[in-house]
Motif scaffolding. Structure first.
Motif, PDB file in Angstrom:
ATOM      1  N   ARG A 120      -8.698  -7.227  -1.918  1.00 15.21           N
ATOM      2  CA  ARG A 120      -7.557  -7.767  -2.821  1.00 15.21           C
ATOM      3  C   ARG A 120      -6.792  -6.709  -3.000  1.00 15.21           C
ATOM      4  NH1 ARG A 120      -8.446 -12.906  -1.588  1.00 15.21           N
ATOM      5  NH2 ARG A 120     -10.389 -13.412  -1.577  1.00 15.21           N
ATOM      6  N   GLY A 121      -7.075  -5.276  -2.496  1.00 18.98           N
ATOM      7  CA  GLY A 121      -6.175  -4.225  -2.620  1.00 18.98           C
ATOM      8  C   GLY A 121      -6.036  -3.821  -4.050  1.00 18.98           C
ATOM      9  N   ASP A 122      -7.091  -3.813  -4.849  1.00 20.87           N
ATOM     10  CA  ASP A 122      -6.976  -3.531  -6.337  1.00 20.87           C
ATOM     11  C   ASP A 122      -7.902  -2.358  -6.540  1.00 20.87           C
ATOM     12  OD1 ASP A 122      -9.414  -4.883  -5.651  1.00 20.87           O
ATOM     13  OD2 ASP A 122      -8.851  -6.592  -7.389  1.00 20.87           O
ATOM     14  N   VAL A 123      -8.498  -1.654  -5.763  1.00 20.23           N
ATOM     15  CA  VAL A 123      -9.210  -0.444  -6.064  1.00 20.23           C
ATOM     16  C   VAL A 123      -8.373   0.749  -5.887  1.00 20.23           C
ATOM     17  CG1 VAL A 123     -11.445   0.826  -5.078  1.00 20.23           C
ATOM     18  CG2 VAL A 123     -11.238  -1.575  -5.245  1.00 20.23           C
ATOM     19  N   LYS A 169       2.383  -4.902  -0.799  1.00 25.33           N
ATOM     20  CA  LYS A 169       2.368  -3.645  -0.834  1.00 25.33           C
ATOM     21  C   LYS A 169       0.871  -3.235  -0.243  1.00 25.33           C
ATOM     22  CE  LYS A 169       0.429  -3.773  -5.523  1.00 25.33           C
ATOM     23  NZ  LYS A 169       0.628  -2.888  -6.735  1.00 25.33           N
ATOM     24  N   PRO A 170       0.728  -2.394   0.716  1.00 25.02           N
ATOM     25  CA  PRO A 170      -0.459  -1.934   1.478  1.00 25.02           C
ATOM     26  C   PRO A 170      -1.430  -1.366   0.737  1.00 25.02           C
ATOM     27  CG  PRO A 170       1.308  -0.349   1.951  1.00 25.02           C
ATOM     28  CD  PRO A 170       1.837  -1.419   0.925  1.00 25.02           C
ATOM     29  N   ASP A 182      -7.017  -7.374  10.911  1.00 23.19           N
ATOM     30  CA  ASP A 182      -5.547  -7.390  10.577  1.00 23.19           C
ATOM     31  C   ASP A 182      -5.390  -6.755   9.335  1.00 23.19           C
ATOM     32  OD1 ASP A 182      -3.289  -8.633  10.626  1.00 23.19           O
ATOM     33  OD2 ASP A 182      -3.842 -10.336   9.308  1.00 23.19           O
ATOM     34  N   ILE A 183      -4.658  -5.322   9.496  1.00 24.97           N
ATOM     35  CA  ILE A 183      -4.595  -4.730   8.144  1.00 24.97           C
ATOM     36  C   ILE A 183      -3.046  -4.207   8.451  1.00 24.97           C
ATOM     37  CG2 ILE A 183      -5.145  -2.497   6.918  1.00 24.97           C
ATOM     38  CD1 ILE A 183      -7.341  -4.545   6.441  1.00 24.97           C
ATOM     39  N   GLN A 184      -2.354  -3.909   7.512  1.00 24.08           N
ATOM     40  CA  GLN A 184      -1.081  -3.513   7.455  1.00 24.08           C
ATOM     41  C   GLN A 184      -0.977  -2.025   7.295  1.00 24.08           C
ATOM     42  OE1 GLN A 184       2.204  -4.753   8.066  1.00 24.08           O
ATOM     43  NE2 GLN A 184       2.486  -2.586   8.501  1.00 24.08           N
ATOM     44  N   ASP A 185      -0.634  -1.084   8.304  1.00 25.22           N
ATOM     45  CA  ASP A 185      -0.777   0.210   8.186  1.00 25.22           C
ATOM     46  C   ASP A 185       0.667   0.643   7.962  1.00 25.22           C
ATOM     47  OD1 ASP A 185      -2.007   2.755   8.785  1.00 25.22           O
ATOM     48  OD2 ASP A 185      -0.904   2.951  10.648  1.00 25.22           O
ATOM     49  N   VAL A 186       0.755   2.145   7.439  1.00 23.19           N
ATOM     50  CA  VAL A 186       2.132   2.596   7.275  1.00 23.19           C
ATOM     51  C   VAL A 186       2.421   3.744   8.292  1.00 23.19           C
ATOM     52  CG1 VAL A 186       1.939   1.955   4.932  1.00 23.19           C
ATOM     53  CG2 VAL A 186       1.206   4.229   5.700  1.00 23.19           C
ATOM     54  N   GLY A 187       1.649   3.981   9.287  1.00 24.75           N
ATOM     55  CA  GLY A 187       2.189   4.782  10.334  1.00 24.75           C
ATOM     56  C   GLY A 187       2.137   6.140   9.969  1.00 24.75           C
ATOM     57  N   VAL A 188       1.223   6.684   9.250  1.00 19.95           N
ATOM     58  CA  VAL A 188       0.969   8.141   8.674  1.00 19.95           C
ATOM     59  C   VAL A 188      -0.596   8.294   9.191  1.00 19.95           C
ATOM     60  CG1 VAL A 188       1.048   9.844   7.065  1.00 19.95           C
ATOM     61  CG2 VAL A 188       2.651   7.912   6.982  1.00 19.95           C
ATOM     62  N   ARG A 189      -0.986   9.566   9.652  1.00 18.29           N
ATOM     63  CA  ARG A 189      -2.106   9.730  10.153  1.00 18.29           C
ATOM     64  C   ARG A 189      -3.305   9.998   8.995  1.00 18.29           C
ATOM     65  NH1 ARG A 189      -1.632  15.294  12.264  1.00 18.29           N
ATOM     66  NH2 ARG A 189      -2.162  15.711  10.441  1.00 18.29           N
ATOM     67  N   PRO A 204      -2.476   0.364  -4.055  1.00 20.90           N
ATOM     68  CA  PRO A 204      -1.920   0.258  -5.042  1.00 20.90           C
ATOM     69  C   PRO A 204      -0.847   1.462  -5.564  1.00 20.90           C
ATOM     70  CG  PRO A 204      -4.398   0.185  -5.386  1.00 20.90           C
ATOM     71  CD  PRO A 204      -3.856   0.366  -3.996  1.00 20.90           C
ATOM     72  N   ASN A 205      -0.866   2.399  -4.705  1.00 20.82           N
ATOM     73  CA  ASN A 205       0.410   3.625  -5.172  1.00 20.82           C
ATOM     74  C   ASN A 205       1.153   3.370  -3.853  1.00 20.82           C
ATOM     75  OD1 ASN A 205      -0.450   5.219  -7.446  1.00 20.82           O
ATOM     76  ND2 ASN A 205      -2.391   5.272  -6.320  1.00 20.82           N
ATOM     77  N   LEU A 206       1.436   2.422  -3.342  1.00 17.13           N
ATOM     78  CA  LEU A 206       2.575   2.271  -2.341  1.00 17.13           C
ATOM     79  C   LEU A 206       3.292   1.022  -2.652  1.00 17.13           C
ATOM     80  CD1 LEU A 206       1.354   3.585   0.962  1.00 17.13           C
ATOM     81  CD2 LEU A 206       2.841   4.889  -0.705  1.00 17.13           C
ATOM     82  N   PRO A 207       3.988   0.974  -3.857  1.00 15.34           N
ATOM     83  CA  PRO A 207       4.521  -0.533  -4.429  1.00 15.34           C
ATOM     84  C   PRO A 207       5.779  -1.138  -3.782  1.00 15.34           C
ATOM     85  CG  PRO A 207       4.990   1.008  -6.059  1.00 15.34           C
ATOM     86  CD  PRO A 207       4.373   2.148  -4.671  1.00 15.34           C
ATOM     87  N   ASN A 208       6.260  -0.113  -2.973  1.00 17.37           N
ATOM     88  CA  ASN A 208       7.429  -0.873  -2.343  1.00 17.37           C
ATOM     89  C   ASN A 208       7.955   0.122  -0.979  1.00 17.37           C
ATOM     90  OD1 ASN A 208       8.874   1.668  -3.074  1.00 17.37           O
ATOM     91  ND2 ASN A 208       9.235   0.992  -5.187  1.00 17.37           N
ATOM     92  N   ASP A 209       9.153  -0.496  -0.364  1.00 21.59           N
ATOM     93  CA  ASP A 209       9.374   0.216   1.088  1.00 21.59           C
ATOM     94  C   ASP A 209       9.830   1.737   0.805  1.00 21.59           C
ATOM     95  OD1 ASP A 209       9.267  -2.278   2.143  1.00 21.59           O
ATOM     96  OD2 ASP A 209      11.102  -2.887   1.717  1.00 21.59           O
ATOM     97  N   LEU A 210      10.447   2.154  -0.201  1.00 18.96           N
ATOM     98  CA  LEU A 210      10.618   3.430  -0.380  1.00 18.96           C
ATOM     99  C   LEU A 210       9.606   4.324  -0.462  1.00 18.96           C
ATOM    100  CD1 LEU A 210      12.896   5.732  -0.491  1.00 18.96           C
ATOM    101  CD2 LEU A 210      13.292   5.293  -3.130  1.00 18.96           C
ATOM    102  N   SER A 211       8.612   3.720  -1.214  1.00 17.99           N
ATOM    103  CA  SER A 211       7.275   4.816  -1.516  1.00 17.99           C
ATOM    104  C   SER A 211       6.777   4.874  -0.086  1.00 17.99           C
ATOM    105  CB  SER A 211       6.590   4.213  -2.492  1.00 17.99           C
ATOM    106  OG  SER A 211       5.959   2.720  -2.083  1.00 17.99           O
ATOM    107  N   VAL A 212       6.627   3.740   0.606  1.00 17.09           N
ATOM    108  CA  VAL A 212       6.308   3.515   2.294  1.00 17.09           C
ATOM    109  C   VAL A 212       6.867   4.886   2.952  1.00 17.09           C
ATOM    110  CG1 VAL A 212       5.893   2.678   4.086  1.00 17.09           C
ATOM    111  CG2 VAL A 212       5.070   1.566   1.919  1.00 17.09           C
ATOM    112  N   ARG A 213       8.266   4.894   2.857  1.00 18.07           N
ATOM    113  CA  ARG A 213       9.171   5.671   3.616  1.00 18.07           C
ATOM    114  C   ARG A 213       8.879   7.490   3.254  1.00 18.07           C
ATOM    115  NH1 ARG A 213      11.031   4.541   8.708  1.00 18.07           N
ATOM    116  NH2 ARG A 213      12.728   6.031   8.341  1.00 18.07           N
TER     117      ARG A 213
END
Length: 394
Positions: free
Chosen positions: A86-89, A239-240, A131-138, A242-251
């Motif tokens: 659920r992405g809450d840990v 959000k993928p 099926d998991i959304q990744d953010v492209g960072v190693r 807890p600490n990546l809440p929006n598109d800017l944080s992901v970038r």
């Protein structure tokens, strides 16, 4: 469990052709792998399926678990990665196994004990579906979990189905390539820090390059994203972590993630994690913030309860790329020596995939000089990854 590879391959090709996977679809709307049900439901049929999913595993506004069960797919169990299903840990928090309340399905934790399922845990499965959304960072650990899942599938003869999703940092490649001596769960493959691959492309590369133990390969099927090019901007609908809440944080994540090995805060314990930089000794910044416990995101943040001065990056454009200048500049702004600034040197080196970056900063090298040193490895990587690409680079 035993089946002929040829028969399965024919079934895969029939499904892909019928769904248009093997045709150019640039003019069509973007559809994630999970949204291309016609491409994968025929593969699953009435077979027993284990799911590797979390809160990002959506088909429109529905969770993939519910979507599959409504279509009579025989979902047997769920495997949980970092941050839970659920992405809450919070980051690094132990993920518990047990039973998923909403569905009653058994949950097997692959974070907090073992990273890979045992033979017994997959013995009743005909497919494992990722099926998991990744953010492209190693150093974002979902791809490390993918590696362990592929190893288990290869070892125990279970086919793996990857429903691919766009990479929100997939429009470029940058950063040091991981060196073998610094391999860890936050970096398992000899790829740049920003690798420019989707999960499906990386899975193909892991197989093709023989990166599994003993050069093993798992039986892999990837359902590609329709209508996707790497140059496209992609806004994450969920959000993928807890600490990546929006598109800017992901970038900003590639640039700010390395600070986890330093004395500098990047906003954990605030309402804007991975969007600010601060330190108690900074005298330059006009912006200030105070880290505090935030349940589910950071219950013991760096510099807890202290007022920090620094940079507010919330107006940076979404086109921002990996910015090494932050890391170089902030060593000066803290006024600290190397041992103080790199407060967790071993962890920093694992994140960077090398100790050369830390040593270069301590030696006073500038960002451009350091970046120049990566270029031969990046060029070699770009050539090496070419056979595994599924999408135009735009």
């Amino acid at each position: 469990m035993q089946r002929q590879w040829f028969g399965r391959l024919c079934l895969v090709l029939v499904a892909l052709v019928a769904s248009g996977c093997l045709q150019a679809e640039q003019e069509n709307p973007l559809l994630t792998g999970a949204e291309r049900a016609d491409a994968y439901l025929p593969l699953l049929g009435d077979e027993r399926v284990g799911l590797v999913v979390n809160q990002t595993s959506r088909v429109g506004d529905r969770h993939l678990i519910d979507f599959l069960r409504d279509r009579q797919v025989k979902v047997q169990k769920i495997f949980a990665l970092e941050h839970g299903i659920r992405g809450d840990v919070e980051n690094g928090g132990k993920v518990e196994g047990g039973v998923d309340g909403p569905t009653g399905l058994p949950v097997v934790s692959l974070y907090g004990g073992s990273y890979a399922p045992s033979e017994a845990q997959v013995a009743d499965l005909d497919w494992l579906l990722f099926d998991i959304q990744d953010v492209g960072v190693r150093f974002y650990t979902y791809i490390s979990s993918l590696h362990y899942l592929m190893q288990a599938c290869a070892d125990y003869g279970v086919p793996l189905l990857v429903l691919d999703r766009p990479n929100p940092n997939g429009d470029y490649v940058d950063g040091p390539v991981l060196e073998p001596d610094f391999r860890s769960f936050v970096g398992m493959h000899p790829i740049p820090l920003v690798h420019g691959l989707t999960v499906g492309e990386l899975a193909q590369m892991i197989n093709g390059e023989g990166w599994l133990e003993g050069g093993a390969q798992c039986e892999l099927t990837v359902i590609p994203v329709a209508g996707y090019e790497k140059s496209m901007a992609y806004s994450l609908p969920v959000k993928p972590s807890p600490n990546l809440p929006n598109d800017l944080s992901v970038r900003l994540y590639p640039s700010l993630g390395l600070f986890e090995g330093t004395s500098v805060s990047i906003g954990r314990g605030t309402d804007f994690p991975f969007q600010v930089i601060g330190h108690p000794a900074d005298t330059v910044g006009k912006f200030s913030f105070t880290p505090r416990p935030v349940p589910g995101a950071s219950e013991n943040p760096k510099h807890r309860g202290k007022q920090l001065s620094g940079q507010d990056l919330r107006r940076e454009p979404l086109s921002i790329r990996f910015n090494l200048e932050y890391l170089v500049d902030w060593q000066k702004r803290t006024g600290e020596g190397g041992e103080q600034y790199f407060s967790r040197p071993g962890f920093f080196d694992k994140l960077a995939g090398t100790d050369a970056l830390r040593r270069a900063i301590l030696a006073g090298q500038g960002a451009e000089e350091i970046r120049h040193s990566w270029q031969p490895d990046i060029r070699a990587y770009l050539e090496r990854r070419q056979p595994y690409l599924l999408y135009p680079e735009g």
